[in-house]
Design an enzyme around this catalytic site. Structure first.
Site, PDB file in Angstrom:
ATOM      1  N   ALA A 286       0.908  -1.318   0.173  1.00 36.64           N
ATOM      2  CA  ALA A 286       0.142  -0.019  -0.067  1.00 36.64           C
ATOM      3  C   ALA A 286       0.799   1.139  -0.005  1.00 36.64           C
ATOM      4  O   ALA A 286       2.072   1.027   0.455  1.00 36.64           O
ATOM      5  CB  ALA A 286      -0.821   0.064   1.412  1.00 36.64           C
TER       6      ALA A 286
ATOM      7  N   GLY B 194       0.682  -4.975   1.138  1.00 33.69           N
ATOM      8  CA  GLY B 194      -0.260  -5.227   0.055  1.00 33.69           C
ATOM      9  C   GLY B 194       0.228  -5.673  -1.161  1.00 33.69           C
ATOM     10  O   GLY B 194      -0.810  -6.331  -1.838  1.00 33.69           O
TER      11      GLY B 194
HETATM   12  C1  LIG Z   1     -10.967   4.090  10.874  1.00 35.15           C
HETATM   13  C2  LIG Z   1      -9.650   3.415  10.037  1.00 35.15           C
HETATM   14  C3  LIG Z   1      -9.967   2.457   9.104  1.00 35.15           C
HETATM   15  C4  LIG Z   1      -8.794   1.783   8.570  1.00 35.15           C
HETATM   16  C5  LIG Z   1      -9.108   1.130   7.452  1.00 35.15           C
HETATM   17  C6  LIG Z   1      -8.105   1.628   6.449  1.00 35.15           C
HETATM   18  C7  LIG Z   1      -7.502   0.730   5.291  1.00 35.15           C
HETATM   19  C8  LIG Z   1      -6.858   1.165   4.357  1.00 35.15           C
HETATM   20  C9  LIG Z   1      -5.336   0.589   4.119  1.00 35.15           C
HETATM   21  C10 LIG Z   1      -5.531  -0.965   3.872  1.00 35.15           C
HETATM   22  C11 LIG Z   1      -4.058  -1.233   4.011  1.00 35.15           C
HETATM   23  C12 LIG Z   1      -4.140  -2.902   3.680  1.00 35.15           C
HETATM   24  C13 LIG Z   1      -2.900  -3.218   4.321  1.00 35.15           C
HETATM   25  C14 LIG Z   1      -1.588  -3.262   3.496  1.00 35.15           C
HETATM   26  C15 LIG Z   1      -0.641  -2.240   3.989  1.00 35.15           C
HETATM   27  C16 LIG Z   1       0.731  -2.244   3.313  1.00 35.15           C
HETATM   28  O1  LIG Z   1       0.956  -2.693   2.254  1.00 35.15           O
HETATM   29  S1  LIG Z   1       1.812  -1.131   4.258  1.00 35.15           S
HETATM   30  C17 LIG Z   1       3.040  -1.296   3.217  1.00 35.15           C
HETATM   31  C18 LIG Z   1       3.991  -2.288   3.431  1.00 35.15           C
HETATM   32  N1  LIG Z   1       5.284  -2.293   2.659  1.00 35.15           N
HETATM   33  C19 LIG Z   1       6.212  -2.118   2.976  1.00 35.15           C
HETATM   34  O2  LIG Z   1       6.521  -1.950   4.347  1.00 35.15           O
HETATM   35  C20 LIG Z   1       7.468  -2.020   2.062  1.00 35.15           C
HETATM   36  C21 LIG Z   1       7.936  -0.881   2.383  1.00 35.15           C
HETATM   37  N2  LIG Z   1       9.227  -0.621   1.379  1.00 35.15           N
HETATM   38  C22 LIG Z   1      10.223  -1.311   1.440  1.00 35.15           C
HETATM   39  O3  LIG Z   1      10.700  -1.750   2.545  1.00 35.15           O
HETATM   40  C23 LIG Z   1      11.079  -0.867   0.486  1.00 35.15           C
HETATM   41  O4  LIG Z   1      11.131   0.353   0.125  1.00 35.15           O
HETATM   42  C24 LIG Z   1      11.574  -1.730  -0.677  1.00 35.15           C
HETATM   43  C25 LIG Z   1      10.243  -1.950  -1.303  1.00 35.15           C
HETATM   44  C26 LIG Z   1      12.213  -3.158   0.052  1.00 35.15           C
HETATM   45  C27 LIG Z   1      12.394  -1.244  -1.679  1.00 35.15           C
HETATM   46  O5  LIG Z   1      13.748  -1.045  -0.900  1.00 35.15           O
HETATM   47  P1  LIG Z   1      14.775   0.191  -1.741  1.00 35.15           P
HETATM   48  O6  LIG Z   1      15.046  -0.579  -3.072  1.00 35.15           O
HETATM   49  O7  LIG Z   1      16.025   0.077  -0.625  1.00 35.15           O
HETATM   50  O8  LIG Z   1      14.289   1.292  -2.015  1.00 35.15           O
HETATM   51  P2  LIG Z   1      13.783   2.477  -0.838  1.00 35.15           P
HETATM   52  O9  LIG Z   1      14.739   3.475  -0.727  1.00 35.15           O
HETATM   53  O10 LIG Z   1      13.534   1.633   0.365  1.00 35.15           O
HETATM   54  O11 LIG Z   1      12.434   2.834  -1.421  1.00 35.15           O
HETATM   55  C28 LIG Z   1      12.599   3.688  -2.499  1.00 35.15           C
HETATM   56  C29 LIG Z   1      11.641   4.841  -2.361  1.00 35.15           C
HETATM   57  O12 LIG Z   1      10.138   4.175  -2.248  1.00 35.15           O
HETATM   58  C30 LIG Z   1       9.427   4.749  -1.165  1.00 35.15           C
HETATM   59  N3  LIG Z   1       8.581   3.606  -0.918  1.00 35.15           N
HETATM   60  C31 LIG Z   1       9.035   2.627  -0.669  1.00 35.15           C
HETATM   61  N4  LIG Z   1       7.783   1.760  -0.225  1.00 35.15           N
HETATM   62  C32 LIG Z   1       6.925   2.416  -0.149  1.00 35.15           C
HETATM   63  C33 LIG Z   1       5.440   2.329   0.013  1.00 35.15           C
HETATM   64  N5  LIG Z   1       4.962   1.166   0.376  1.00 35.15           N
HETATM   65  N6  LIG Z   1       4.467   3.285  -0.122  1.00 35.15           N
HETATM   66  C34 LIG Z   1       5.054   4.648  -0.441  1.00 35.15           C
HETATM   67  N7  LIG Z   1       6.590   4.775  -0.858  1.00 35.15           N
HETATM   68  C35 LIG Z   1       7.220   3.695  -0.612  1.00 35.15           C
HETATM   69  C36 LIG Z   1      10.527   4.953  -0.170  1.00 35.15           C
HETATM   70  O13 LIG Z   1      10.170   5.969   0.618  1.00 35.15           O
HETATM   71  C37 LIG Z   1      11.640   5.625  -1.158  1.00 35.15           C
HETATM   72  O14 LIG Z   1      11.164   6.995  -1.357  1.00 35.15           O
HETATM   73  P3  LIG Z   1      12.453   8.201  -1.681  1.00 35.15           P
HETATM   74  O15 LIG Z   1      13.105   8.214  -0.273  1.00 35.15           O
HETATM   75  O16 LIG Z   1      11.480   9.380  -1.708  1.00 35.15           O
HETATM   76  O17 LIG Z   1      13.051   7.718  -2.626  1.00 35.15           O
END
Ligand SMILES: CCCCCCCCCCCCC/C=C/C(=O)SCCNC(=O)CCNC(=O)[C@H](O)C(C)(C)COP(=O)(O)OP(=O)(O)OC[C@H]1O[C@@H](n2cnc3c(N)ncnc32)[C@H](O)[C@@H]1OP(=O)(O)O
Length: 719
Positions: A61, A100
């Site tokens: 997400a 997600g």
């Molecule tokens: C009353 C309220 C009711 C509530 C109900 C609401 C529900 C609504 C939501 C439902 C949600 C469902 C459940 C799902 C939840 C999720 O999925 S949460 C996200 C889970 N994912 C992660 O935690 C992964 C995070 N990312 C990473 O671990 C790493 O980025 C990577 C994918 C392994 C890649 O690593 P690497 O190559 O080293 O790059 P990075 O430097 O880490 O990242 C590059 C840039 O990308 C940005 N980024 C990474 N992941 C995300 C993301 N998921 N969302 C947004 N942005 C992301 C990261 O910040 C970096 O950005 P910059 O620093 O600007 O370059």
């Protein structure tokens, strides 16, 4: 944001397009809904492959959306439509399938992964749970124990482990999309009845109650007050005990308690802060994106005490050739043995061969003549380090970087001992250096951009979270620690016990309270520093002047313990007692309590009742106040730098986001008011006097933390 094309005549290929990690933003979700609908209704399409652009399946997400008003299609019905569809859907997983992203893949009927891919449900690390039905589908697919492990830790698994667990159906070393397309051609037209995970019964292991009880106890112990791991266990329990639809409802309820919680905000802040510190800059204008690091194929470590050994191991494990220098024979013998053990254990943990051949040992400092970078980790004594830097400057090849692992001493002064002060930076590691993630890279007044960039890049290569900080006594981490420890000492004088102070801090979430931590690191370390600063006066002096140094309140408690040979765990006695020297289990020590009583009586101090709230406010707000001074002085570029240092180096509970984030959560006005209150009560403690930056932030309406830099910038432009 998602595109559909038809390949191999009958396979619909849906490509997620949201660089860099194809996060499931509203536009991507809409794109998936539209393309899936199109593929399902197109008679030419017999099966579908879903992949991510640029070699990354999906990072989950879009975390940036969480703090905003969320729009667009919901994930759950979107994934449900994929699973319920009557054409086989195959996830082609390259790079990462996380959160997600993996939940989307679990909605597909088949999963093909590249051998280098990583999969996981890391939502717990963001204060959430896999609430796009991941907590309900994964246990149905791989069983409760394995799902509990993955969901409560958030750990990423390799494709090989995913195959073994049954998360993926095939792993390939070749082109993942080609393989997935072939897979999709093969399964086209086959029944999907046995492929919809939500319809699987959840395997119910024997002793279900005991299993969940055990899991709950484990997460409560390790979570230190974090609520998401507990909710994760509850969600998996729902999968194991309720029909799918009811489990989904429970998942939703649990997510609702987490989604807007302070802990989720703190953890998501940490996620972005960790990445923000990589975009470093210095007051002289050096920046991460315009500076060029130099390659460092060969490095040296000088001094093979605890720190030097850890640094040598960390460098060797990164693939560098390392020259390890130690002039004392006995220390060298012990170090060689210790280093080889550390390398072997590390190799075993990572499933690779030990890299012992990467390290060569020498008793002669001249052995560093041809290295590209030296890290000195000799005794923390300025005279010793001064001499060493003079020698290094004469011995090392032109352009070699000279780094000091000092934890507090003046980097500029050390640089001034060399011919090329621009080549000197601090690389402050944390013990054990091959394990701890934090590295403070300390730039001096004359450090070149290239030197800072090289140290930052080397830290990154070593797998560290590197933070660039300015030069001052104790840099960021240790400078802030001083007022924190000082308050803990004063609290003892006023009536608290080490147990009370530690309990308050541990309940707050620190892995160890200040006194247990001091016993672990050794009380003599601080004693030596205080001696060097001329603060230690031997003996049991009494009267008002005995607790004043340099015009300020001073507590000699730590010095008095050291005079008794109580150095902490290593001597079996410190703030606590241990079963033997080197013992680890801290037990309350009656001697210490009567010592404190005697001390108070001698100084005419009357013990009063101190509660946890006062312990937290005095220790934490004094530390936070110093953090504001550090920002005001420009030693840290922003609050994120401080928070990352505290979370990764000082055991600050991650679910509280770091000290500066915590101050924002408590309310800057409240922090200011409490500091004013305590400063009034203790006017002889300058650390309790609120910093003018804190006052300024409160005066400008306590802006959110991401706006603090604007206030700091204005402050600096007025100076
Ligand atoms: C009353 C309220 C009711 C509530 C109900 C609401 C529900 C609504 C939501 C439902 C949600 C469902 C459940 C799902 C939840 C999720 O999925 S949460 C996200 C889970 N994912 C992660 O935690 C992964 C995070 N990312 C990473 O671990 C790493 O980025 C990577 C994918 C392994 C890649 O690593 P690497 O190559 O080293 O790059 P990075 O430097 O880490 O990242 C590059 C840039 O990308 C940005 N980024 C990474 N992941 C995300 C993301 N998921 N969302 C947004 N942005 C992301 C990261 O910040 C970096 O950005 P910059 O620093 O600007 O370059």
């Amino acid at each position: 944001m998602a595109q559909l094309s038809i390949v191999s005549g009958s396979v619909g290929l849906i490509t997620l397009q949201n660089p860099p990690v194809n996060a499931l933003s509203a536009a991507v979700r809409q794109g998936i809904v539209d393309t899936v609908e199109k593929a399902l209704s197109d008679p030419k399409v017999k099966s579908v492959v879903i992949r991510g652009q640029n070699g990354v399946f999906c990072g989950g997400a879009d975390i940036k959306e969480f703090g905003t008003k969320m729009t667009g299609p919901h994930l759950i019905p979107m994934i449900h439509a994929i699973e319920a569809g009557n054409k086989p859907m195959v996830a082609a997983i390259e790079g990462s399938a996380l959160g997600g992203g993996l939940e989307l893949a679990l909605g597909c009927h088949y999963r093909v992964a590249h051998s280098k891919a990583r999969l996981g449900l890391p939502e717990v690390t963001l204060g959430l749970l896999p609430a796009a039905a991941g907590s309900q589908r994964l246990p149905r697919l791989i069983g409760v124990p394995a799902a509990l492990n993955l969901i409560t830790t958030g750990r990423h698994v390799t494709a090989a482990e995913a195959l073994q667990l049954g998360i993926v159906d095939q792993v390939t070393d070749h082109d993942t999309v080609d393989t997935a397309v072939k897979f999709a051609l093969n399964v086209a037209g086959q029944s999907l009845d046995a492929r919809r995970i939500s319809t699987f019964p959840c395997p119910r292991p024997a002793e279900l109650d005991a299993l969940f009880e055990d899991a709950m106890q484990k997460v409560r112990k390790s979570a230190r007050g974090a609520i998401a791991p507990v909710a994760c266990v509850q969600a998996v329990r729902a999968a194991a005990t309720l029909p799918y639809a009811e489990g989904l409802e429970r998942e939703r309820e649990l997510m609702a308690t987490l989604f807007n919680s302070g802990q989720a905000r703190a953890l998501q802040y940490c996620f972005f802060a960790q990445r923000a510190v990589g975009r470093w800059s210095t007051p002289s204008g050096a920046r991460w994106d315009t500076s060029k690091p130099v390659p460092v194929p060969k490095a040296a470590v000088i001094g093979l005490g605890t720190m030097g050994r850890g640094i040598a191991v960390a460098l060797a494990q990164t693939g560098l050739s390392v020259v390890a220098v130690e002039t004392q024979e006995k220390q060298m013998m012990e170090a060689k043995q210790a280093v080889s053990g550390m390398l072997e254990r590390g190799a075993k943990r990572r499933g690779v061969a030990p890299v012992s051949d990467k390290i060569s040992y020498s008793g002669n400092i001249r052995a560093v003549a041809d290295v590209d970078l030296v890290i000195e980790a000799v005794f923390e004594d300025m005279a010793v380090k001064e001499k060493l830097f003079q020698q290094l400057s004469a011995i090392c090849k032109p352009g070699a970087l000279l780094c000091t692992n000092t934890s507090a001493l003046d980097v500029d002064h050390l640089a001034s001992q060399t011919r090329n002060p621009e080549l000197v930076v601090g690389m402050h590691f944390f013990a054990p250096a091959h394990v701890m993630k934090l590295l403070e890279v300390v730039y001096g007044r004359r450090s070149s951009t290239q030197a800072v960039a090289t140290a930052m890049q080397l830290g990154k290569k070593m797998g560290k979270v590197s933070v660039a900080v300015g030069n001052c006594r104790g840099f960021v981490g240790n400078r802030m620690l001083k007022p924190y420890i000082e308050q803990a000492f004063y609290l003892l004088e006023e009536g608290a016990t080490p147990e009370l102070v530690d309990r308050a801090l541990e309940e707050f979430g620190f892995s160890m309270g200040v006194f247990r931590m001091s016993d672990l690191s050794g009380l003599d370390v601080g004693w030596r520093v205080r001696k060097g600063d001329g603060l230690v006066e031997p003996g049991l002096a009494s009267g008002p002047s005995a607790r004043v140094r340099q015009g300020r309140r001073y507590s000699p408690l730590g010095d008095l313990l050291c005079e008794q040979g109580r150095f902490g765990q290593k001597t079996g006695r410190g703030w606590y007692q241990y079963e033997k020297p080197g013992g680890r289990v801290a037990r309350s020590d009656p001697w210490l309590h009567s010592f404190l009583e005697g001390y108070r009586a001698r100084h005419g101090l009357v013990a009063r009742r101190i509660d946890h709230e006062e312990v937290l406010e005095r220790c934490l707000y004094a530390l936070i106040n110093e953090g504001f001074h550090i920002l005001e002085d420009g030693i840290a570029a922003g609050p994120e730098d401080i928070d990352v240092i505290y979370v990764f180096g000082y055991g600050w509970p991650r679910h509280r986001g770091g000290p500066m984030f915590y101050a924002g959560m408590v309310g800057l006005a409240k922090v200011l008011e409490r500091l004013e209150h305590y400063h009034q009560a203790h006017p002889d403690v300058p650390h309790l006097q609120p910093c003018s930056l804190l006052r300024r932030l409160v005066a400008s309406g306590s802006p959110p933390i991401h706006k603090w830099r604007e206030v700091i910038r204005k402050l600096h432009s007025h100076l």
